[in-house]
Design a protein around this motif. Structure first.
Motif, mmCIF file in Angstrom:
data_model
loop_
_atom_site.group_PDB
_atom_site.id
_atom_site.type_symbol
_atom_site.label_atom_id
_atom_site.label_comp_id
_atom_site.label_asym_id
_atom_site.label_seq_id
_atom_site.Cartn_x
_atom_site.Cartn_y
_atom_site.Cartn_z
ATOM 1 N N LYS A 45 115.161 -3.181 99.591
ATOM 2 C CA LYS A 45 114.415 -2.395 98.601
ATOM 3 C C LYS A 45 112.995 -2.109 99.055
ATOM 4 O O LYS A 45 112.387 -2.887 99.776
ATOM 5 N N ARG A 46 112.455 -1.000 98.562
ATOM 6 C CA ARG A 46 111.037 -0.704 98.744
ATOM 7 C C ARG A 46 110.281 -1.529 97.721
ATOM 8 O O ARG A 46 110.511 -1.420 96.535
ATOM 9 N N GLY A 47 109.378 -2.345 98.209
ATOM 10 C CA GLY A 47 108.551 -3.142 97.316
ATOM 11 C C GLY A 47 107.095 -2.845 97.609
ATOM 12 O O GLY A 47 106.589 -1.779 97.298
ATOM 13 N N CYS A 48 106.452 -3.764 98.281
ATOM 14 C CA CYS A 48 105.023 -3.626 98.572
ATOM 15 C C CYS A 48 104.757 -2.682 99.740
ATOM 16 O O CYS A 48 103.693 -2.090 99.829
ATOM 17 N N GLU A 49 105.697 -2.557 100.656
ATOM 18 C CA GLU A 49 105.595 -1.756 101.879
ATOM 19 C C GLU A 49 104.481 -2.222 102.820
ATOM 20 O O GLU A 49 104.048 -1.469 103.689
ATOM 21 N N VAL A 50 104.044 -3.477 102.656
ATOM 22 C CA VAL A 50 103.055 -4.057 103.573
ATOM 23 C C VAL A 50 103.487 -5.444 104.037
ATOM 24 O O VAL A 50 102.688 -6.216 104.541
ATOM 25 N N GLY A 51 104.764 -5.786 103.852
ATOM 26 C CA GLY A 51 105.293 -7.032 104.378
ATOM 27 C C GLY A 51 104.980 -8.281 103.590
ATOM 28 O O GLY A 51 105.034 -9.376 104.134
ATOM 29 N N ARG A 52 104.687 -8.149 102.303
ATOM 30 C CA ARG A 52 104.315 -9.327 101.521
ATOM 31 C C ARG A 52 105.355 -9.762 100.497
ATOM 32 O O ARG A 52 105.273 -10.877 100.003
ATOM 33 N N CYS A 53 106.299 -8.906 100.138
ATOM 34 C CA CYS A 53 107.180 -9.261 99.009
ATOM 35 C C CYS A 53 108.581 -9.687 99.426
ATOM 36 O O CYS A 53 109.260 -10.371 98.669
ATOM 37 N N GLY A 54 109.066 -9.273 100.583
ATOM 38 C CA GLY A 54 110.393 -9.671 101.036
ATOM 39 C C GLY A 54 111.541 -8.885 100.449
ATOM 40 O O GLY A 54 112.701 -9.168 100.746
ATOM 41 N N ALA A 55 111.285 -7.882 99.624
ATOM 42 C CA ALA A 55 112.366 -7.101 99.019
ATOM 43 C C ALA A 55 113.161 -6.318 100.072
ATOM 44 O O ALA A 55 114.315 -5.976 99.851
ATOM 45 N N CYS A 56 112.549 -6.081 101.234
ATOM 46 C CA CYS A 56 113.200 -5.297 102.288
ATOM 47 C C CYS A 56 113.693 -6.170 103.446
ATOM 48 O O CYS A 56 113.944 -5.669 104.535
ATOM 49 N N MET A 57 113.881 -7.456 103.202
ATOM 50 C CA MET A 57 114.223 -8.413 104.262
ATOM 51 C C MET A 57 115.519 -8.033 104.982
ATOM 52 O O MET A 57 116.523 -7.707 104.357
ATOM 53 N N VAL A 58 115.467 -8.084 106.302
ATOM 54 C CA VAL A 58 116.631 -7.925 107.178
ATOM 55 C C VAL A 58 116.573 -9.055 108.199
ATOM 56 O O VAL A 58 115.613 -9.819 108.226
ATOM 57 N N TRP A 59 117.591 -9.141 109.022
ATOM 58 C CA TRP A 59 117.533 -10.047 110.175
ATOM 59 C C TRP A 59 117.385 -9.196 111.416
ATOM 60 O O TRP A 59 118.192 -8.313 111.685
ATOM 61 N N LEU A 60 116.342 -9.464 112.173
ATOM 62 C CA LEU A 60 116.098 -8.814 113.458
ATOM 63 C C LEU A 60 116.434 -9.838 114.524
ATOM 64 O O LEU A 60 115.781 -10.880 114.613
ATOM 65 N N ASN A 61 117.485 -9.573 115.288
ATOM 66 C CA ASN A 61 117.953 -10.511 116.317
ATOM 67 C C ASN A 61 118.165 -11.913 115.730
ATOM 68 O O ASN A 61 117.833 -12.915 116.356
ATOM 69 N N GLY A 62 118.674 -11.962 114.513
ATOM 70 C CA GLY A 62 119.043 -13.223 113.882
ATOM 71 C C GLY A 62 117.975 -13.916 113.073
ATOM 72 O O GLY A 62 118.237 -14.956 112.482
ATOM 73 N N ALA A 63 116.770 -13.365 113.010
ATOM 74 C CA ALA A 63 115.681 -14.008 112.255
ATOM 75 C C ALA A 63 115.150 -13.042 111.192
ATOM 76 O O ALA A 63 115.119 -11.826 111.404
ATOM 77 N N PRO A 64 114.712 -13.573 110.053
ATOM 78 C CA PRO A 64 114.203 -12.713 108.985
ATOM 79 C C PRO A 64 113.004 -11.870 109.426
ATOM 80 O O PRO A 64 112.131 -12.350 110.152
ATOM 81 N N ALA A 65 112.998 -10.622 108.973
ATOM 82 C CA ALA A 65 111.897 -9.701 109.250
ATOM 83 C C ALA A 65 111.837 -8.688 108.114
ATOM 84 O O ALA A 65 112.857 -8.374 107.496
ATOM 85 N N ASN A 66 110.660 -8.178 107.858
ATOM 86 C CA ASN A 66 110.476 -7.165 106.820
ATOM 87 C C ASN A 66 110.722 -5.782 107.408
ATOM 88 O O ASN A 66 110.014 -5.354 108.329
ATOM 89 N N ALA A 67 111.700 -5.073 106.868
ATOM 90 C CA ALA A 67 112.055 -3.749 107.367
ATOM 91 C C ALA A 67 110.927 -2.734 107.174
ATOM 92 O O ALA A 67 110.842 -1.766 107.911
ATOM 93 N N CYS A 68 110.042 -2.993 106.219
ATOM 94 C CA CYS A 68 108.930 -2.060 105.988
ATOM 95 C C CYS A 68 107.890 -2.114 107.104
ATOM 96 O O CYS A 68 107.081 -1.194 107.231
ATOM 97 N N LEU A 69 107.903 -3.174 107.900
ATOM 98 C CA LEU A 69 106.918 -3.321 108.973
ATOM 99 C C LEU A 69 107.465 -2.950 110.350
ATOM 100 O O LEU A 69 106.708 -2.909 111.320
ATOM 101 N N LEU A 70 108.750 -2.710 110.445
ATOM 102 C CA LEU A 70 109.376 -2.436 111.740
ATOM 103 C C LEU A 70 109.501 -0.932 111.954
ATOM 104 O O LEU A 70 110.090 -0.227 111.138
ATOM 105 N N MET A 71 108.948 -0.463 113.072
ATOM 106 C CA MET A 71 108.987 0.958 113.414
ATOM 107 C C MET A 71 110.113 1.212 114.418
ATOM 108 O O MET A 71 110.475 0.328 115.206
ATOM 109 N N ALA A 72 110.624 2.413 114.402
ATOM 110 C CA ALA A 72 111.752 2.777 115.264
ATOM 111 C C ALA A 72 111.493 2.407 116.721
ATOM 112 O O ALA A 72 112.367 1.858 117.388
ATOM 113 N N TYR A 73 110.301 2.678 117.223
ATOM 114 C CA TYR A 73 110.023 2.420 118.641
ATOM 115 C C TYR A 73 110.111 0.930 118.986
ATOM 116 O O TYR A 73 110.284 0.580 120.141
ATOM 117 N N GLN A 74 110.035 0.047 117.986
ATOM 118 C CA GLN A 74 110.128 -1.396 118.225
ATOM 119 C C GLN A 74 111.573 -1.886 118.249
ATOM 120 O O GLN A 74 111.810 -3.040 118.586
#
Length: 162
Positions: A45-74
């Motif tokens: 979900k879209r929440g704070c969009e600055v990585g503070r709320c966790g509503a957009c949590m995904v796993w990046l290479n097996g570890a939690p990460a905020n999808a709102c902070l991850l850019m395509a080039y990364q």
């Protein structure tokens, strides 16, 4: 007469929920946008969009990460798992059941992120202490439950592992 610079397109290839995917996008397109608008995975979900709320949590290479902070080039060649994948996994079932039993959810907006984080914590070896587990969960905000139910569910999940 001013003209805007041409938009640079970027070809992103990554593993998404076990499948190889490709998308053309701007290099600075947020993963959250790609998930919701390109792949129609709306669990994050879209929440704070600055990585503070966790509503957009995904796993990046097996570890939690905020999808709102991850850019395509990364994300080139990386592995992403979303709640749509994790919720079906056997490992998340005790977490989902504990949250339901312990009244750890109300409106549900934060639930996907909480399930993502708590499932990650539940799979850690060696098993974390409650204090360590709470630190892992500190990136997930809930505006409804007051955290008591979430904490009870976390304690239950950790005690089931003992």
């Amino acid at each position: 007469m001013s003209t805007s610079p041409p938009e640079t397109m970027y070809t992103l290839r990554l593993e998404l929920n076990g499948d190889q995917v490709k998308v053309e996008c701007q290099p600075d397109t947020r993963l959250l946008t790609l998930l919701r608008e390109n792949w129609h995975l709306v669990g994050a979900k879209r929440g704070c969009e600055v990585g503070r709320c966790g509503a957009c949590m995904v796993w990046l290479n097996g570890a939690p990460a905020n999808a709102c902070l991850l850019m395509a080039y990364q994300l080139q060649g990386q592995s992403i798992r979303t709640i749509e994948s994790v919720a079906e996994a056997v490992a998340s079932q005790p977490v989902q059941q504990a949250l339901a039993r312990c009244a750890g959810v109300q409106c549900g907006y934060c639930t996907a992120g909480i399930v993502m984080s708590m499932t990650y914590v539940a799979q850690l070896e060696p098993r974390p202490s409650l204090e360590e587990a709470e630190r892992f969960m500190s990136g997930n905000l809930c505006r409804c439950t007051g955290y008591a139910g979430i904490k009870r569910a976390l304690c239950e999940v950790l005690s089931e592992q003992a």
